[in-house]
Design a protein around this motif. Structure first.
Motif, short mmCIF file in Angstrom:
data_model
loop_
_atom_site.label_atom_id
_atom_site.label_comp_id
_atom_site.label_asym_id
_atom_site.label_seq_id
_atom_site.Cartn_x
_atom_site.Cartn_y
_atom_site.Cartn_z
N MET A 1 0.85 -1.18 0.00
CA MET A 1 0.00 0.00 0.00
C MET A 1 0.90 1.24 0.00
N THR A 2 0.67 2.15 -0.94
CA THR A 2 1.46 3.36 -1.00
C THR A 2 1.03 4.33 0.10
N HIS A 3 1.97 5.15 0.55
CA HIS A 3 1.65 6.11 1.60
C HIS A 3 2.58 7.31 1.54
N ILE A 4 2.21 8.34 2.30
CA ILE A 4 3.02 9.54 2.45
C ILE A 4 3.66 9.48 3.83
N GLU A 5 4.95 9.70 3.87
CA GLU A 5 5.71 9.68 5.12
C GLU A 5 5.72 11.09 5.70
N ILE A 6 5.36 11.25 6.96
CA ILE A 6 5.37 12.56 7.62
C ILE A 6 6.40 12.54 8.73
N LYS A 7 7.31 13.50 8.69
CA LYS A 7 8.36 13.59 9.70
C LYS A 7 8.23 14.93 10.41
N LYS A 19 16.48 5.11 3.62
CA LYS A 19 15.62 4.20 4.39
C LYS A 19 14.17 4.34 3.94
N ILE A 20 13.76 5.59 3.70
CA ILE A 20 12.38 5.85 3.25
C ILE A 20 12.18 5.25 1.86
N GLY A 28 5.44 10.11 -1.16
CA GLY A 28 5.69 11.49 -0.80
C GLY A 28 6.22 11.60 0.62
N VAL A 29 7.01 12.65 0.85
CA VAL A 29 7.58 12.90 2.18
C VAL A 29 7.28 14.35 2.54
N ILE A 48 9.78 10.33 -5.75
CA ILE A 48 9.05 10.57 -4.50
C ILE A 48 8.92 12.08 -4.33
N ALA A 49 7.70 12.55 -4.22
CA ALA A 49 7.44 13.98 -4.00
C ALA A 49 7.87 14.34 -2.59
N TRP A 50 8.27 15.59 -2.39
CA TRP A 50 8.70 16.01 -1.06
C TRP A 50 8.32 17.46 -0.80
N ALA A 51 8.14 17.78 0.48
CA ALA A 51 7.89 19.14 0.93
C ALA A 51 8.60 19.31 2.26
N GLU A 52 9.26 20.45 2.43
CA GLU A 52 9.99 20.72 3.67
C GLU A 52 9.51 22.01 4.29
#
Length: 68
Positions: A1-7, A19-20, A28-29, A48-52
């Motif tokens: 299952m695909t997901h978005i990682e939130i840190k 690792k991600i 996405g992160v 992988i899309a990302w936003a900081e």
């Protein structure tokens, strides 16, 4: 299952980025911290899309809207 990682309150460097990526399911992160240039390159190469620097309150407001 695909997901978005939130840190939250975390800076992401290449080791953490790899690792991600290795999870194989992240699309996405999002982080309240920063993402190093090398980590951004790894995410870009892995599609992988990302936003900081996303303010933590953005997560809280979304959470409240979903519950209400």
């Amino acid at each position: 299952m695909t997901h978005i990682e939130i840190k939250a309150k975390q800076n992401i460097y290449p080791g953490e980025a790899q690792k991600i990526i290795d999870k194989g399911t992240v699309i996405g992160v999002i982080t309240t911290g920063t993402i190093s240039a090398s980590a951004k390159e790894l995410f870009n190469n892995a599609n992988i899309a990302w936003a900081e620097n996303v303010p933590e309150k953005e997560f809280m407001e979304s959470e409240a809207q979903e519950e209400g």
